[in-house]
Scaffold this motif. Structure first.
Motif, short mmCIF file in Angstrom:
data_model
loop_
_atom_site.label_atom_id
_atom_site.label_comp_id
_atom_site.label_asym_id
_atom_site.label_seq_id
_atom_site.Cartn_x
_atom_site.Cartn_y
_atom_site.Cartn_z
N VAL A 151 49.38 38.27 37.20
CA VAL A 151 49.70 36.94 37.72
C VAL A 151 49.63 36.96 39.24
O VAL A 151 50.28 37.79 39.89
N GLY A 152 48.84 36.07 39.80
CA GLY A 152 48.70 35.99 41.25
C GLY A 152 49.47 34.83 41.82
O GLY A 152 49.38 33.71 41.30
N THR A 176 51.84 42.38 36.02
CA THR A 176 51.63 42.84 37.39
C THR A 176 51.57 41.59 38.25
O THR A 176 50.88 40.63 37.90
N ILE A 177 52.34 41.59 39.34
CA ILE A 177 52.35 40.44 40.23
C ILE A 177 51.47 40.75 41.44
O ILE A 177 51.60 41.81 42.06
N HIS A 178 50.56 39.83 41.74
CA HIS A 178 49.69 39.95 42.91
C HIS A 178 50.09 38.84 43.88
O HIS A 178 50.35 37.72 43.45
N THR A 179 50.11 39.15 45.16
CA THR A 179 50.48 38.11 46.12
C THR A 179 49.42 37.98 47.20
O THR A 179 48.77 38.96 47.57
N ASP A 216 44.82 36.84 35.48
CA ASP A 216 44.86 36.01 34.27
C ASP A 216 45.46 34.65 34.60
O ASP A 216 45.16 33.65 33.94
N VAL A 217 46.34 34.65 35.61
CA VAL A 217 46.99 33.40 36.03
C VAL A 217 46.96 33.36 37.55
O VAL A 217 47.36 34.33 38.20
N MET A 218 46.50 32.26 38.11
CA MET A 218 46.60 32.06 39.55
C MET A 218 47.58 30.92 39.80
O MET A 218 47.32 29.79 39.37
#
Ligand code: NCD
Length: 299
Positions: A151-152, A176-179, A216-218
């Protein structure tokens, strides 16, 4: 015991999953249209809102209940100098639950000390926005399981309460979190530390194409202009990122794009027609989620 809804951190994973299941049943039309017939919701918004305010009122109406609205700061006794504590004390004598939005972090928690009825936090400054987070989780779950995903979070991760709330909620799942944020608007270090302590991997990015690639998710957010100390510092970062069809051509076909809305210019309208775009569906999901929450506190 009286149930306030202040922060998503107070929810156990099982409770979130049960609420999302209940929401799905409501969404399919399985609910009692008279469930809140004799109930009144007090709507106290000290900050602008379209979706949150209207969808709480619509949710209340769908369950047979009524809402009374303070009508915004300008037309209320707030302009005469009334304190939040007094407003809440008084309105909790008129209503069976209060939904509160306020520019100060911690305002909703404070309100619980003066309220004789349940308080639902509809956004407290840069703090939390739990009902929005449940909408976000529900919308993700409509597209894919909440486990094993990337997930971003893109945009104003410093002041954006929806990003903070969602990030905490995601620690209940295997994600997993992306920033990616403009300089100076990164996720606060204490929030990142807290996420990592809760066992989630957080990857900080600087390149938007590389960021978009593996998600997978923005989750896109607008720059929270009203939280900036001055307009010069806002204009220094305004319009510094934009999600476009070209950017998404490098993304996974199954990736979904979410945004709590309102958007300013951070998602090109050309994205709206793409299968990735789920933000209007997300806004619509505000109704069944808030119905489930109102039933939780008043049902
Ligand atoms: C958000 C908020 O108020 O935090 N709006 C909403 O409730 N959907 C996001 C925002 O204002 O940017």
């Amino acid at each position: 015991m009286m149930r306030h809804i202040i922060s998503i951190k107070e929810f156990e994973k099982e409770e979130i999953d049960a609420l999302l299941d209940h929401t799905r049943a409501i969404d399919a039309g399985n609910y009692d249209r008279h469930a809140l017939e004799d109930k009144i919701l007090g709507v106290l918004f000290f900050e602008p809102s379209t979706r949150t305010r209207m969808s709480f009122e619509a949710a209340m109406a769908r369950l047979g209940g009524k809402s009374i609205d303070m009508g915004g700061v300008e037309v209320s006794s707030v302009v005469k100098g009334e304190t939040l504590a007094d407003t809440v004390r008084v309105v909790s004598g008129y209503a069976d639950a209060i939904v509160l939005r306020h520019p100060k972090e911690g305002a909703a928690r404070l309100a619980t000390e003066f309220s004789s009825v349940p308080v639902i936090n509809a956004g407290d400054g840069a703090g939390q926005h739990p009902s929005q987070t449940l909408i976000d989780l529900y919308t993700i779950r409509q597209a894919m399981p909440l486990d094993g995903i990337d997930v971003g979070l893109l945009g104003d991760l410093r002041y954006g309460r929806t990003a903070h709330s969602l990030a905490y909620a995601l620690t209940n799942y295997d994600v997993t979190i992306h920033t990616l944020a403009p300089e100076g608007l990164e996720m606060p270090p204490n929030v990142i530390e807290n996420l990592r302590e809760r066992g989630v991997e957080v990857v900080e990015h600087t390149d938007i194409a590389e960021f978009a690639h593996g998600l997978d998710v923005m989750y896109v957010t607008r720059i929270q202009r009203e939280r900036f100390p001055d307009m010069a510092s806002y204009y220094a970062v305004a319009s510094s990122y934009r999600v476009t069809p070209e950017l998404l051509s490098g993304a996974r076909d199954s990736m979904i794009v979410l945004h709590p809305l309102p958007r300013v210019d951070e998602i090109d309208p050309g994205v709206d027609a793409l299968p990735h775009a789920r933000y209007f569906q997300q806004a619509r999901n505000g109704i069944p989620i808030r119905m489930a929450l109102l039933l939780e506190v008043m049902g």
